[in-house]
Design an enzyme around this catalytic site. Structure first.
Site, mmCIF file in Angstrom:
data_model
loop_
_atom_site.group_PDB
_atom_site.id
_atom_site.type_symbol
_atom_site.label_atom_id
_atom_site.label_comp_id
_atom_site.label_asym_id
_atom_site.label_seq_id
_atom_site.Cartn_x
_atom_site.Cartn_y
_atom_site.Cartn_z
ATOM 1 N N LYS A 76 0.801 -1.223 0.000
ATOM 2 C CA LYS A 76 0.000 0.000 0.000
ATOM 3 C C LYS A 76 0.836 1.276 0.000
ATOM 4 C CE LYS A 76 -4.016 -2.225 2.091
ATOM 5 N NZ LYS A 76 -5.026 -2.194 3.173
ATOM 6 N N GLY A 137 -0.575 1.527 13.708
ATOM 7 C CA GLY A 137 0.086 1.218 12.453
ATOM 8 C C GLY A 137 -0.658 1.754 11.245
#
Length: 286
Positions: A76, A137
């Site tokens: 990503k 995260g």
């Protein structure tokens, strides 16, 4: 606002895939096949194992038959770095889970944010004022933006290392919402309208989970394997509903389909409700 790809560039592009590592578990091919079946589109959607080291070479090897990609971990952030343009949510989070491929490069989008916001609404969390996010995260970043998109003005981030949540606090400031970062064992947690767990699957907070569950609205645990998770069991013991990540997966995939078909995730498809229903049935196939 990001520049929108010109639709004429997409006319003859009929191939799509989901990339990531690992990827064999992905349900995206099933979801997308169901959607394109309803829409009568003869498009091919597959899966490919691609790690971060091999991402650039795989992307450079694609030809003009490719329409788009769904991207999962660990790609990503690399996808965001290679995108020709980014939508607002991708720019905020630094993460891209969708590429719309055109002659002038890959256009990057983050549909995880919208998918999670829609999932909250589906489970009855509408315009929450206060949301808790567990973790700091990459997934937690999308969770903070999704909570803000859903209407939250106060977001309580709980992390093992609160300093790791500094980027989330900064994103909150950009969105005009208050994000506070504290430890998982901070005393007397405030009551919230919903909790989003953005930990890896199987995370067990032990005795710390009980107080958090008791001061929480419904839990959305973004994982969908190995259900119920230890966190889900803690919420159930507290008498509070717990939901897995399948609803988020469903809605982010619908937004991807909208992007691949119309170039705009906010633009409903023709037969949008039928497409969502077919994807839901496909998702329940397991």
């Amino acid at each position: 606002m990001p520049r929108q790809p010109r639709r004429r560039m997409l006319t003859d592009r009929t191939r799509l895939e989901v990339w990531g590592d690992p990827i064999a578990h992905s349900r995206s091919p099933r979801l997308h096949a169901a959607a394109y079946g309803v829409l009568g589109l003869d498009w091919e959607y597959g899966r490919r194992r691609v790690d971060e080291a091999g991402f650039a070479a795989e992307l450079d090897g694609m030809d003009a038959t490719w329409r788009g990609l769904s991207l999962t971990m660990p790609l990503k952030h690399a996808a965001a770095a290679r995108a020709a343009t980014l939508d607002d949510d991708a720019r905020l989070t630094g993460a891209v889970n969708t590429y719309l491929l055109t002659d002038d490069g890959p256009h990057g989008f983050n549909t995880d944010v919208g998918g999670l916001a829609r999932a909250l609404e589906e489970i009855g969390v509408r315009r929450p004022q206060r949301v808790r996010v567990l973790g700091a995260g990459a997934t937690a970043t999308s969770a903070v933006v999704a909570a803000a998109r859903a209407g939250a003005v106060d977001i309580d981030v709980r992390a093992r290392r609160p300093d790791a949540a500094a980027p989330l606090v900064a994103i909150g400031a950009r969105l005009g919402v208050t994000v506070r970062a504290t430890t998982l064992d901070a005393p007397d947690p405030v009551s919230v309208d919903a909790t989003i767990a953005a930990f890896p699957g199987g995370t067990d907070l032990g005795a710390l989970a009980g107080p958090l569950a008791s001061a929480s609205g419904p839990l959305v645990d973004v994982v969908y394997g190995g259900w119920p998770t230890p966190l889900a069991l803690a919420w159930e013991r507290a008498g509070v509903p717990a939901h897995d990540g399948l609803t988020m997966l469903l809605h982010q995939a619908l937004l991807q389909v909208r992007l691949f078909v119309t170039g705009d995730a906010s633009r409903p498809l023709r037969r949008d409700d039928e497409v969502l229903a077919a994807m839901r049935i496909a998702l329940m196939g397991d």
